[in-house]
Design a protein around this motif. Structure first.
Motif, PDB file in Angstrom:
ATOM      1  N   PRO A   1      10.984   3.234 -16.783  1.00 53.62           N
ATOM      2  CA  PRO A   1       9.568   2.875 -16.669  1.00 53.62           C
ATOM      3  C   PRO A   1       9.332   1.589 -15.881  1.00 53.62           C
ATOM      4  O   PRO A   1       8.206   1.339 -15.443  1.00 53.62           O
ATOM      5  N   LYS A   2      10.380   0.766 -15.698  1.00 51.17           N
ATOM      6  CA  LYS A   2      10.225  -0.499 -14.989  1.00 51.17           C
ATOM      7  C   LYS A   2      10.539  -0.378 -13.494  1.00 51.17           C
ATOM      8  O   LYS A   2      10.543  -1.375 -12.778  1.00 51.17           O
ATOM      9  N   LYS A   3      10.829   0.821 -13.055  1.00 49.30           N
ATOM     10  CA  LYS A   3      11.073   1.047 -11.629  1.00 49.30           C
ATOM     11  C   LYS A   3       9.839   0.632 -10.828  1.00 49.30           C
ATOM     12  O   LYS A   3       8.708   0.852 -11.263  1.00 49.30           O
ATOM     13  N   ARG A   4      10.037   0.037  -9.666  1.00 48.36           N
ATOM     14  CA  ARG A   4       8.910  -0.321  -8.812  1.00 48.36           C
ATOM     15  C   ARG A   4       8.235   0.962  -8.321  1.00 48.36           C
ATOM     16  O   ARG A   4       8.780   1.695  -7.512  1.00 48.36           O
ATOM     17  N   TRP A   5       7.041   1.199  -8.834  1.00 53.43           N
ATOM     18  CA  TRP A   5       6.300   2.425  -8.550  1.00 53.43           C
ATOM     19  C   TRP A   5       4.983   2.049  -7.876  1.00 53.43           C
ATOM     20  O   TRP A   5       4.132   1.405  -8.462  1.00 53.43           O
ATOM     21  N   VAL A   6       4.849   2.446  -6.619  1.00 54.48           N
ATOM     22  CA  VAL A   6       3.665   2.112  -5.828  1.00 54.48           C
ATOM     23  C   VAL A   6       2.930   3.394  -5.463  1.00 54.48           C
ATOM     24  O   VAL A   6       3.536   4.356  -4.995  1.00 54.48           O
ATOM     25  N   VAL A   7       1.618   3.400  -5.692  1.00 56.24           N
ATOM     26  CA  VAL A   7       0.776   4.557  -5.393  1.00 56.24           C
ATOM     27  C   VAL A   7      -0.278   4.140  -4.381  1.00 56.24           C
ATOM     28  O   VAL A   7      -0.876   3.072  -4.495  1.00 56.24           O
ATOM     29  N   SER A   8      -0.501   4.985  -3.371  1.00 56.76           N
ATOM     30  CA  SER A   8      -1.640   4.768  -2.479  1.00 56.76           C
ATOM     31  C   SER A   8      -2.621   5.914  -2.665  1.00 56.76           C
ATOM     32  O   SER A   8      -2.213   7.068  -2.818  1.00 56.76           O
ATOM     33  N   GLN A   9      -3.896   5.598  -2.679  1.00 58.75           N
ATOM     34  CA  GLN A   9      -4.924   6.624  -2.852  1.00 58.75           C
ATOM     35  C   GLN A   9      -5.651   6.808  -1.532  1.00 58.75           C
ATOM     36  O   GLN A   9      -6.196   5.852  -0.966  1.00 58.75           O
ATOM     37  N   ASN A  10      -5.654   8.055  -1.024  1.00 60.15           N
ATOM     38  CA  ASN A  10      -6.168   8.340   0.304  1.00 60.15           C
ATOM     39  C   ASN A  10      -7.504   9.084   0.322  1.00 60.15           C
ATOM     40  O   ASN A  10      -8.049   9.332   1.395  1.00 60.15           O
ATOM     41  N   ASP A  11      -8.007   9.465  -0.852  1.00 55.29           N
ATOM     42  CA  ASP A  11      -9.274  10.203  -0.891  1.00 55.29           C
ATOM     43  C   ASP A  11      -9.999   9.900  -2.197  1.00 55.29           C
ATOM     44  O   ASP A  11      -9.585   9.048  -2.977  1.00 55.29           O
ATOM     45  N   PHE A  12     -11.096  10.621  -2.419  1.00 57.51           N
ATOM     46  CA  PHE A  12     -11.943  10.368  -3.589  1.00 57.51           C
ATOM     47  C   PHE A  12     -11.707  11.392  -4.695  1.00 57.51           C
ATOM     48  O   PHE A  12     -12.567  11.591  -5.558  1.00 57.51           O
ATOM     49  N   SER A  13     -10.552  12.034  -4.695  1.00 59.37           N
ATOM     50  CA  SER A  13     -10.288  13.099  -5.665  1.00 59.37           C
ATOM     51  C   SER A  13     -10.285  12.598  -7.108  1.00 59.37           C
ATOM     52  O   SER A  13     -10.554  13.369  -8.032  1.00 59.37           O
ATOM     53  N   LEU A  14      -9.990  11.332  -7.324  1.00 62.03           N
ATOM     54  CA  LEU A  14      -9.915  10.809  -8.689  1.00 62.03           C
ATOM     55  C   LEU A  14     -11.277  10.422  -9.264  1.00 62.03           C
ATOM     56  O   LEU A  14     -11.363   9.976 -10.404  1.00 62.03           O
ATOM     57  N   THR A  15     -12.325  10.604  -8.461  1.00 62.17           N
ATOM     58  CA  THR A  15     -13.657  10.239  -8.951  1.00 62.17           C
ATOM     59  C   THR A  15     -14.361  11.402  -9.640  1.00 62.17           C
ATOM     60  O   THR A  15     -15.491  11.245 -10.106  1.00 62.17           O
ATOM     61  N   ASN A  16     -13.701  12.553  -9.716  1.00 64.23           N
ATOM     62  CA  ASN A  16     -14.285  13.731 -10.374  1.00 64.23           C
ATOM     63  C   ASN A  16     -14.186  13.569 -11.894  1.00 64.23           C
ATOM     64  O   ASN A  16     -13.153  13.845 -12.502  1.00 64.23           O
TER      65      ASN A  16
END
Length: 331
Positions: free
Chosen positions: A88-103
């Motif tokens: 769980p402590k692994k360096r985990w980076v997320v980029s969000q490229n659209d508005f899909s999470l706003t639903n």
């Protein structure tokens, strides 16, 4: 640095997120980092210099996850979250490229939105997306391939308008065709791309008696698109839905096109002060801007030097280094 990229879509599929991830991957490797890519799709092409694992097995994924220093995900995918149980402590980076999470009506979107709050660092490709996520985000605008997209034609451009994109309702090509009615003089519009709306759009062109003015070029390679852009005066981006960013706007500007685009989401941020904007779906506003373009009333009010300085912020090396800085600092 050992970087593992998990993306549900990747080369040879084409689109904004696919092109961005491919460009970043190449730049990471050029800067001396080790990179492996996991993609869940059918493989139809081969990349000689990139280690891509299409639909790998369980043990293969575990091995790569334990190998990497940074686990990077362009757009969060639940298919790729489970390895974090191992560390769980692994360096985990997320980029969000659209508005899909706003639903807010989608359980999966709500779950993903919750999960990115636990990432080491979250990247948004525009301020519009960052504001929609309701979680701390670093804004890093997308890059375009500045080694391919450039101005090659300094002579008079024979065609007036060009559209480049998937032929789906979100891209608004029907809005553009409707806005082409009653233009004051002969014009030429080239539509580059393919998709499920092709037949519908061709029917519109026939209905409006514009078959002599509008040409469907189909799917083209990047080099072919560059050639077409260099033959056109104005790139039109009539998106109906909110765009996460607008790489195509940068590509058009780099090829010497004037740009007309909707003011939707991150697309307006990509255009900046280097194009004309209209309200999404507003046929009358777009028609007016097309008329101005034909009458040469929307000549650029910026210099070539100002445009070059603006585009330099979006070249592959600059954007890739911003990602690497995030990867290095993520805790």
């Amino acid at each position: 640095m050992k970087i593992l990229i998990f993306s549900t879509v990747f080369y040879p599929m084409r689109g904004g997120i696919e092109n961005l991830t491919l460009n970043l991957t190449k730049e990471f490797i050029d800067k001396g980092h080790e990179v492996k890519v996991i993609a869940y799709q059918k493989q139809t092409g081969v990349l000689k210099d990139i280690d891509v694992y299409y639909t790998p097995g369980f043990l293969e994924v575990v091995k790569m996850f334990l190998w990497c220093d940074v686990y990077y995900m362009p757009n969060i995918s639940l298919k790729g979250v489970w390895p974090l149980i191992l560390n769980p402590k692994k360096r985990w980076v997320v980029s969000q490229n659209d508005f899909s999470l706003t639903n807010k009506t989608s359980f999966l979107s709500i779950l993903k939105l919750l999960m990115i709050k636990f990432s080491s660092k979250n990247i948004a490709v525009s301020k519009s997306i960052a504001n929609s996520l309701r979680t701390s985000s670093e804004v890093i605008y997308n890059c375009y391939d500045d080694t391919v997209f450039k101005q090659e034609n300094l002579a008079e451009r024979p065609n007036d308008f060009v559209f480049v994109g998937r032929l789906v309702s979100q891209k608004g090509c029907d809005t553009l065709i409707k806005a082409c009615r009653n233009l004051p003089q002969p014009f030429k519009l080239t539509i580059v791309g393919d998709g499920p709306e092709m037949d519908y759009l061709k029917a519109l062109v026939t209905q409006f008696e514009l078959t002599n003015q509008i040409t469907f070029a189909g799917t083209k390679s990047s080099t072919e698109i560059v050639e077409i852009l260099n033959q056109c005066k104005t790139l039109v981006i009539p998106s109906n839905g909110r765009e996460g960013f607008g790489i195509v706007a940068l590509e058009g500007l780099a090829c010497g096109c004037r740009v007309i685009a909707t003011n939707s989401g991150g697309l307006a941020e990509a255009v900046g002060d280097f194009g004309r904007l209209f309200e999404s779906g507003n046929v009358q506003q777009l028609n007016m801007l097309l008329k101005e373009a034909l009458l040469n009333k929307n000549q650029p009010d910026y210099t070539e030097e100002e445009l070059a300085e603006y585009l330099s912020n979006y070249n592959k090396q600059v954007v890739a280094q911003k990602y690497l800085t995030i990867f290095d600092k993520a805790a």
